[in-house]
Design an enzyme around this catalytic site. Structure first.
Site, PDB file in Angstrom:
ATOM      1  N   THR A 101      22.216  51.569 101.858  1.00 55.07           N
ATOM      2  CA  THR A 101      21.160  52.211 101.072  1.00 55.07           C
ATOM      3  C   THR A 101      21.655  52.282  99.638  1.00 55.07           C
ATOM      4  O   THR A 101      22.652  52.935  99.340  1.00 55.07           O
ATOM      5  CB  THR A 101      20.843  53.611 101.602  1.00 55.07           C
ATOM      6  OG1 THR A 101      20.384  53.510 102.948  1.00 55.07           O
ATOM      7  CG2 THR A 101      19.766  54.278 100.749  1.00 55.07           C
ATOM      8  N   LYS A 176      13.330  52.487 101.814  1.00 56.96           N
ATOM      9  CA  LYS A 176      14.343  53.417 102.319  1.00 56.96           C
ATOM     10  C   LYS A 176      14.310  54.734 101.544  1.00 56.96           C
ATOM     11  O   LYS A 176      14.553  55.803 102.110  1.00 56.96           O
ATOM     12  CB  LYS A 176      15.738  52.790 102.225  1.00 56.96           C
ATOM     13  CG  LYS A 176      16.858  53.657 102.809  1.00 56.96           C
ATOM     14  CD  LYS A 176      16.662  53.976 104.295  1.00 56.96           C
ATOM     15  CE  LYS A 176      17.719  54.953 104.824  1.00 56.96           C
ATOM     16  NZ  LYS A 176      19.054  54.368 104.947  1.00 56.96           N
ATOM     17  N   LYS A 244      23.968  60.989  98.016  1.00 57.11           N
ATOM     18  CA  LYS A 244      23.871  59.772  97.203  1.00 57.11           C
ATOM     19  C   LYS A 244      22.457  59.201  97.265  1.00 57.11           C
ATOM     20  O   LYS A 244      21.867  58.853  96.245  1.00 57.11           O
ATOM     21  CB  LYS A 244      24.902  58.763  97.689  1.00 57.11           C
ATOM     22  CG  LYS A 244      24.804  57.382  97.051  1.00 57.11           C
ATOM     23  CD  LYS A 244      24.046  56.378  97.920  1.00 57.11           C
ATOM     24  CE  LYS A 244      24.720  56.100  99.232  1.00 57.11           C
ATOM     25  NZ  LYS A 244      24.027  55.053 100.024  1.00 57.11           N
TER      26      LYS A 244
END
Length: 291
Positions: A101, A176, A244
């Site tokens: 990701t 995502k 993150k």
């Protein structure tokens, strides 16, 4: 067609999810060469027949299909665009699939650099955590040229059951981000529901029987709430990596001039947990915020 007879698969990043994912290619009969910063993390794969690559450069030279599952966008950039990275050292006509990701803008940058060298790149982040990786039931969100996606789709089917082409380079990463935004607020609700049930004197496992299959149902409620109740906070997905992801999503939303208050709240709660030393716990450890 990419078959075990004409394909050598490289896999970079054999952590919580990558280890299981790479293992599926061994089971399918593909020659596999792996690299990760800590060789010990690849021991099980090597014991089961994988070869060890000493460097990213070696993977680029020996494999014609390469999967990456690393930690942060900075890692992705180094692995793909660094002097000893995949793009500078990769073979023309090879396929590279980043399942980390990462930032959509970086996916586009990598795609553009790869295209100049005749290398096919797909950004294909996944959802499903350690369980999905183990059972080959991940959701795969793919971006890039459709012809490249179609070429590697049979390989992706060894990893997941819900594989969807989303569009041009970066589209997988944008998808995502939508996934992570949905999870972020949902995790707050799951934790509050379990803590509420406990404080009301109910058996939370029994409560789950009523609410997990109704309108409140979600993957997190069915799969992570039981872990919370048992006190199992081992990572299927690290808090530090979720922070993150949320940071990337917040930055992308800001570029779109979109407010995402639920995402901002979730990020602040997880950051408080990280400050308490929980950054390497699974995302279900958000439960501890109320403890």
């Amino acid at each position: 067609m990419l078959t075990p007879e004409n394909t050598v698969i490289g896999f970079i990043g054999t952590g919580v999810m990558g280890n299981s994912m790479a293992g599926h290619f061994i089971k399918a009969g593909y020659p596999l060469i792996v690299y990760t910063r800590t060789k010990e993390k690849a021991k099980k794969l090597i014991d089961n027949g994988a070869s060890w690559g000493e460097t990213v450069n070696e993977i680029a030279e020996k494999a014609n299909v390469i999967f990456t599952m690393v930690g942060y966008p900075s890692d992705v950039e180094e692995v793909y665009l660094g002097e000893n990275g995949l793009i500078p050292n990769g073979k023309k006509g090879s396929f590279m699939i980043d399942m980390t990701t990462s930032a959509p803008s970086l996916a586009v940058k990598i795609y553009q650099a790869a295209k100049k060298k005749g290398i096919h790149v797909i950004d294909a982040p996944v959802s499903g955590g350690d369980i999905g990786a183990r059972d080959a039931k991940l959701s795969v969100m793919a971006g890039g040229e459709k012809e490249s996606f179609e070429a590697v789709q049979p390989l992706l089917e060894h990893l997941g059951t819900n594989i969807v082409y989303q569009g041009t380079a970066g589209s997988g990463q944008h998808t995502k981000m939508s996934n992570q935004i949905a999870i972020a607020s949902n995790m707050i609700g799951v934790c509050e529901a379990i803590v509420y049930a406990q404080k009301a004197g109910l058996d939370p496992e029994n409560v789950l029987k009523s609410i997990a299959t109704g309108a409140a149902g979600s993957w997190s409620l069915s799969n992570l709430a039981p872990r919370m109740i048992k006190g199992d906070f081992e990572p299927g997905f690290y808090i530090k990596h979720f922070i993150k992801d949320m940071k990337i999503a917040l930055e992308e939303a800001e570029h779109m001039k979109m407010e995402v208050p639920g995402l901002a709240l979730a990020k602040s709660l997880y950051e408080q947990l990280a400050e308490r030393g929980e950054e390497n716990s699974g995302t279900q450890a958000l439960y501890k915020y109320w403890m």
